[in-house]
Scaffold this motif. Structure first.
Motif, PDB file in Angstrom:
ATOM      1  N   PRO A 240       0.818  -1.228   0.000  1.00 25.86           N
ATOM      2  CA  PRO A 240       0.000   0.000   0.000  1.00 25.86           C
ATOM      3  C   PRO A 240       0.846   1.270   0.000  1.00 25.86           C
ATOM      4  O   PRO A 240       1.800   1.392   0.775  1.00 25.86           O
ATOM      5  CB  PRO A 240      -0.814  -0.114   1.296  1.00 25.86           C
ATOM      6  N   ARG A 241       0.507   2.184  -0.901  1.00 19.45           N
ATOM      7  CA  ARG A 241       1.152   3.504  -0.931  1.00 19.45           C
ATOM      8  C   ARG A 241       0.056   4.550  -1.178  1.00 19.45           C
ATOM      9  O   ARG A 241      -0.091   5.065  -2.284  1.00 19.45           O
ATOM     10  CB  ARG A 241       2.229   3.572  -2.012  1.00 19.45           C
ATOM     11  N   PRO A 242      -0.712   4.865  -0.140  1.00 16.64           N
ATOM     12  CA  PRO A 242      -1.787   5.836  -0.315  1.00 16.64           C
ATOM     13  C   PRO A 242      -1.246   7.218  -0.652  1.00 16.64           C
ATOM     14  O   PRO A 242      -0.092   7.547  -0.353  1.00 16.64           O
ATOM     15  CB  PRO A 242      -2.500   5.832   1.044  1.00 16.64           C
ATOM     16  N   ASP A 243      -2.085   8.015  -1.263  1.00 17.34           N
ATOM     17  CA  ASP A 243      -1.701   9.371  -1.642  1.00 17.34           C
ATOM     18  C   ASP A 243      -1.375  10.199  -0.400  1.00 17.34           C
ATOM     19  O   ASP A 243      -1.961   9.999   0.676  1.00 17.34           O
ATOM     20  CB  ASP A 243      -2.849  10.019  -2.423  1.00 17.34           C
ATOM     21  N   GLY A 244      -0.455  11.128  -0.557  1.00 14.08           N
ATOM     22  CA  GLY A 244      -0.035  11.959   0.563  1.00 14.08           C
ATOM     23  C   GLY A 244      -1.113  12.854   1.122  1.00 14.08           C
ATOM     24  O   GLY A 244      -0.960  13.393   2.224  1.00 14.08           O
ATOM     25  N   ASP A 245      -2.223  13.021   0.402  1.00 16.26           N
ATOM     26  CA  ASP A 245      -3.323  13.858   0.881  1.00 16.26           C
ATOM     27  C   ASP A 245      -4.347  13.078   1.700  1.00 16.26           C
ATOM     28  O   ASP A 245      -5.315  13.673   2.193  1.00 16.26           O
ATOM     29  CB  ASP A 245      -4.026  14.526  -0.303  1.00 16.26           C
ATOM     30  N   VAL A 246      -4.159  11.773   1.849  1.00 11.34           N
ATOM     31  CA  VAL A 246      -5.079  10.983   2.668  1.00 11.34           C
ATOM     32  C   VAL A 246      -5.032  11.500   4.109  1.00 11.34           C
ATOM     33  O   VAL A 246      -3.946  11.695   4.663  1.00 11.34           O
ATOM     34  CB  VAL A 246      -4.694   9.487   2.613  1.00 11.34           C
ATOM     35  N   PRO A 247      -6.176  11.735   4.739  1.00 15.27           N
ATOM     36  CA  PRO A 247      -6.168  12.250   6.111  1.00 15.27           C
ATOM     37  C   PRO A 247      -5.481  11.281   7.076  1.00 15.27           C
ATOM     38  O   PRO A 247      -5.628  10.064   6.960  1.00 15.27           O
ATOM     39  CB  PRO A 247      -7.662  12.393   6.446  1.00 15.27           C
ATOM     40  N   ALA A 248      -4.743  11.830   8.026  1.00 15.23           N
ATOM     41  CA  ALA A 248      -4.080  11.046   9.064  1.00 15.23           C
ATOM     42  C   ALA A 248      -4.581  11.528  10.425  1.00 15.23           C
ATOM     43  O   ALA A 248      -4.403  12.700  10.771  1.00 15.23           O
ATOM     44  CB  ALA A 248      -2.566  11.196   8.977  1.00 15.23           C
ATOM     45  N   PRO A 249      -5.218  10.662  11.204  1.00 16.19           N
ATOM     46  CA  PRO A 249      -5.766  11.089  12.494  1.00 16.19           C
ATOM     47  C   PRO A 249      -4.669  11.306  13.533  1.00 16.19           C
ATOM     48  O   PRO A 249      -3.530  10.855  13.373  1.00 16.19           O
ATOM     49  CB  PRO A 249      -6.660   9.915  12.888  1.00 16.19           C
ATOM     50  N   VAL A 250      -5.007  12.009  14.602  1.00 16.46           N
ATOM     51  CA  VAL A 250      -4.095  12.166  15.726  1.00 16.46           C
ATOM     52  C   VAL A 250      -3.808  10.789  16.314  1.00 16.46           C
ATOM     53  O   VAL A 250      -4.718   9.976  16.511  1.00 16.46           O
ATOM     54  CB  VAL A 250      -4.710  13.086  16.805  1.00 16.46           C
ATOM     55  N   ARG A 251      -2.550  10.513  16.568  1.00 17.22           N
ATOM     56  CA  ARG A 251      -2.153   9.259  17.194  1.00 17.22           C
ATOM     57  C   ARG A 251      -1.091   9.545  18.264  1.00 17.22           C
ATOM     58  O   ARG A 251      -0.217  10.400  18.077  1.00 17.22           O
ATOM     59  CB  ARG A 251      -1.571   8.277  16.170  1.00 17.22           C
ATOM     60  N   PHE A 252      -1.170   8.798  19.375  1.00 16.04           N
ATOM     61  CA  PHE A 252      -0.188   8.913  20.451  1.00 16.04           C
ATOM     62  C   PHE A 252       0.680   7.657  20.445  1.00 16.04           C
ATOM     63  O   PHE A 252       0.162   6.536  20.520  1.00 16.04           O
ATOM     64  CB  PHE A 252      -0.890   9.066  21.800  1.00 16.04           C
ATOM     65  N   LEU A 253       1.990   7.849  20.336  1.00 12.47           N
ATOM     66  CA  LEU A 253       2.939   6.738  20.327  1.00 12.47           C
ATOM     67  C   LEU A 253       3.744   6.743  21.619  1.00 12.47           C
ATOM     68  O   LEU A 253       4.140   7.805  22.098  1.00 12.47           O
ATOM     69  CB  LEU A 253       3.890   6.860  19.128  1.00 12.47           C
ATOM     70  N   PRO A 254       4.018   5.579  22.193  1.00 10.57           N
ATOM     71  CA  PRO A 254       4.710   5.522  23.485  1.00 10.57           C
ATOM     72  C   PRO A 254       6.209   5.731  23.358  1.00 10.57           C
ATOM     73  O   PRO A 254       6.758   5.857  22.262  1.00 10.57           O
ATOM     74  CB  PRO A 254       4.396   4.102  23.961  1.00 10.57           C
ATOM     75  N   ASP A 255       6.875   5.762  24.499  1.00 10.21           N
ATOM     76  CA  ASP A 255       8.336   5.825  24.531  1.00 10.21           C
ATOM     77  C   ASP A 255       8.915   4.678  23.701  1.00 10.21           C
ATOM     78  O   ASP A 255       8.392   3.564  23.724  1.00 10.21           O
ATOM     79  CB  ASP A 255       8.844   5.686  25.982  1.00 10.21           C
ATOM     80  N   PHE A 256      10.013   4.961  23.023  1.00 15.96           N
ATOM     81  CA  PHE A 256      10.753   3.957  22.242  1.00 15.96           C
ATOM     82  C   PHE A 256       9.896   3.336  21.125  1.00 15.96           C
ATOM     83  O   PHE A 256      10.148   2.198  20.717  1.00 15.96           O
ATOM     84  CB  PHE A 256      11.266   2.817  23.136  1.00 15.96           C
ATOM     85  N   ASP A 257       8.910   4.053  20.616  1.00 19.80           N
ATOM     86  CA  ASP A 257       8.042   3.403  19.638  1.00 19.80           C
ATOM     87  C   ASP A 257       8.815   2.991  18.396  1.00 19.80           C
ATOM     88  O   ASP A 257       9.715   3.685  17.914  1.00 19.80           O
ATOM     89  CB  ASP A 257       6.888   4.314  19.230  1.00 19.80           C
ATOM     90  N   THR A 258       8.431   1.852  17.866  1.00 18.11           N
ATOM     91  CA  THR A 258       9.115   1.267  16.712  1.00 18.11           C
ATOM     92  C   THR A 258       9.067   2.170  15.487  1.00 18.11           C
ATOM     93  O   THR A 258       9.988   2.164  14.667  1.00 18.11           O
ATOM     94  CB  THR A 258       8.506  -0.117  16.397  1.00 18.11           C
ATOM     95  N   LEU A 259       8.009   2.988  15.351  1.00 15.11           N
ATOM     96  CA  LEU A 259       7.930   3.882  14.195  1.00 15.11           C
ATOM     97  C   LEU A 259       9.039   4.926  14.225  1.00 15.11           C
ATOM     98  O   LEU A 259       9.635   5.242  13.198  1.00 15.11           O
ATOM     99  CB  LEU A 259       6.566   4.575  14.162  1.00 15.11           C
ATOM    100  N   ILE A 260       9.331   5.462  15.400  1.00 17.92           N
ATOM    101  CA  ILE A 260      10.362   6.495  15.523  1.00 17.92           C
ATOM    102  C   ILE A 260      11.747   5.913  15.310  1.00 17.92           C
ATOM    103  O   ILE A 260      12.653   6.590  14.814  1.00 17.92           O
ATOM    104  CB  ILE A 260      10.262   7.174  16.902  1.00 17.92           C
ATOM    105  N   LEU A 261      11.936   4.644  15.647  1.00 19.12           N
ATOM    106  CA  LEU A 261      13.263   4.020  15.586  1.00 19.12           C
ATOM    107  C   LEU A 261      13.462   3.172  14.335  1.00 19.12           C
ATOM    108  O   LEU A 261      14.510   2.550  14.185  1.00 19.12           O
ATOM    109  CB  LEU A 261      13.468   3.135  16.822  1.00 19.12           C
ATOM    110  N   GLY A 262      12.489   3.161  13.427  1.00 24.34           N
ATOM    111  CA  GLY A 262      12.507   2.181  12.349  1.00 24.34           C
ATOM    112  C   GLY A 262      13.242   2.558  11.086  1.00 24.34           C
ATOM    113  O   GLY A 262      13.290   1.754  10.157  1.00 24.34           O
ATOM    114  N   HIS A 263      13.825   3.759  10.996  1.00 19.63           N
ATOM    115  CA  HIS A 263      14.500   4.191   9.770  1.00 19.63           C
ATOM    116  C   HIS A 263      15.799   4.921  10.084  1.00 19.63           C
ATOM    117  O   HIS A 263      15.924   5.565  11.127  1.00 19.63           O
ATOM    118  CB  HIS A 263      13.602   5.134   8.958  1.00 19.63           C
ATOM    119  N   ALA A 264      16.737   4.822   9.173  1.00 24.98           N
ATOM    120  CA  ALA A 264      17.955   5.632   9.285  1.00 24.98           C
ATOM    121  C   ALA A 264      17.619   7.104   9.098  1.00 24.98           C
ATOM    122  O   ALA A 264      18.147   7.976   9.787  1.00 24.98           O
ATOM    123  CB  ALA A 264      18.992   5.185   8.258  1.00 24.98           C
TER     124      ALA A 264
END
Length: 349
Positions: A240-264
């Motif tokens: 999946p590669r949705p368009d950049g204009d697709v709405p993104a809701p507010v989300r709260f991520l915890p300490d050390f979340d994998t999304l924040i640490l998942g890329h160089a």
């Protein structure tokens, strides 16, 4: 050509942060290839942000059923993963774990690992219990080095308890029930791209700790796309590669979340100018909240008696009314026995 927002939305879709996943807790953890679990509570909050209808007891039960395990894996750090993924991928990242263990000199790594497996075969132990037993077998050794070698070289899972977030402060470690069944590096790459792609080899390497992945990825049947900087990115065909204009809701991520640490390169979620607010000098990675798909501030929970407060620290101007509904739902999940729930803005720490 993928814009920054295109990359952001593609990653959020795969992380189930555009819409919560409809399924069970083991399924969403599998889809994410695990969640960072340095501490017991963050994985619960990370799953809550990604899984529809999630209840604390769902994860607690999966841990006690050994469907999910908390164990050392990616980057030689603790993660919440499925038992099947731990069995499949721990042998793949064994070189990363072995390299981490060799920070200590003068340790007979094979002998220490064999001793630990023999001792733990009798039942789980805390490391405060295990280290003295190791010193009996390796007199004159450095107990911390012996313990660290065991953590890195011996497949171990943390034993769940009836604590609120399933683990005590000083947990016991035991041997996994499932035998090791290596899946191979290409399978690891495919799982990464399914959860974090499109991505560069450097991104996969940062997340996994492995090196030398570009030749492997080049030889795989992967799509290649360019981002707005001209970099070549790899992706799974049909992902999946949705368009950049697709709405993104507010989300709260915890300490050390994998999304924040998942890329160089974390700019698809976290702007360079905000990194200093998130990654601290003592190696903590603070909890963040997303507005329009991007990290817009950090947050923390403060509890005083029956009052629970969600304290948000915006990186810039933020309309707090945008955060209130999702934030108070998170607070109610994290502090279910609190009589008063409030959301407040405070200066960044």
């Amino acid at each position: 050509m993928l814009s920054l927002r295109d990359l952001n939305r593609a990653t959020l879709a795969r992380q189930h942060l555009l819409s919560r996943h409809e399924g069970d807790v083991a399924d969403v953890v599998h889809r994410l290839a695990g969640l960072q679990a340095q501490e017991p509570r963050p994985p619960y909050l990370g799953v809550w942000s990604r899984l529809a209808g999630f209840e604390r007891d769902d994860l607690h039960a999966a841990l006690h059923a050994r469907t999910l395990v908390r164990a050392t894996l990616w980057r030689a750090t603790l993660h919440l993963v499925t038992a099947a993924d731990f069995a499949a991928f721990r042998p793949v990242v064994a070189p990363v774990l072995e390299a981490a263990a060799r920070r200590f000199d003068g340790v007979d790594f094979e002998a220490v690992s064999a001793a630990a497996q023999r001792l733990l075969a009798a039942g789980p132990m805390t490391f405060n219990e295990l280290r003295p037993r190791l010193l009996e077998e390796f007199p004159g050794g450095y107990d911390r080095a012996l313990g660290y070698a065991v953590r890195m070289l011996t497949p171990l899972v943390i034993e769940p308890t009836d604590d609120r977030w399933s683990y005590p402060r000083d947990p016991s470690f035991g041997l996994p029930a499932a035998p090791q069944a290596p899946a191979g590096v290409p399978a690891l790459i495919e799982r990464y791209l399914a959860a974090f792609g499109p991505a560069t080899p450097a991104d996969v390497q940062t997340w996994s700790g492995l090196r030398g992945l570009r030749p492997i990825m080049t030889g795989m049947d992967l799509e290649r796309v360019k981002d707005f900087t001209g970099r070549e990115l790899f992706d799974l065909p049909g992902a999946p590669r949705p368009d950049g204009d697709v709405p993104a809701p507010v989300r709260f991520l915890p300490d050390f979340d994998t999304l924040i640490l998942g890329h160089a390169d974390r700019t698809r979620v976290l702007a360079d100018e905000h990194k200093g607010f998130v990654a601290t000098k003592n190696l903590r990675v603070r909890a963040v909240y997303l507005v329009d798909g991007f990290a817009a501030g950090t947050w923390q929970i403060k509890r005083s008696g029956k009052k629970a407060r969600l304290l948000v620290s915006p990186f810039g101007e933020t309309d707090l009314s945008l955060l209130e509904e999702e934030g108070l739902r998170l607070l109610a999940f994290a502090e279910p026995d609190a009589a008063s729930l409030t959301l407040e803005a405070v200066d960044a720490v």
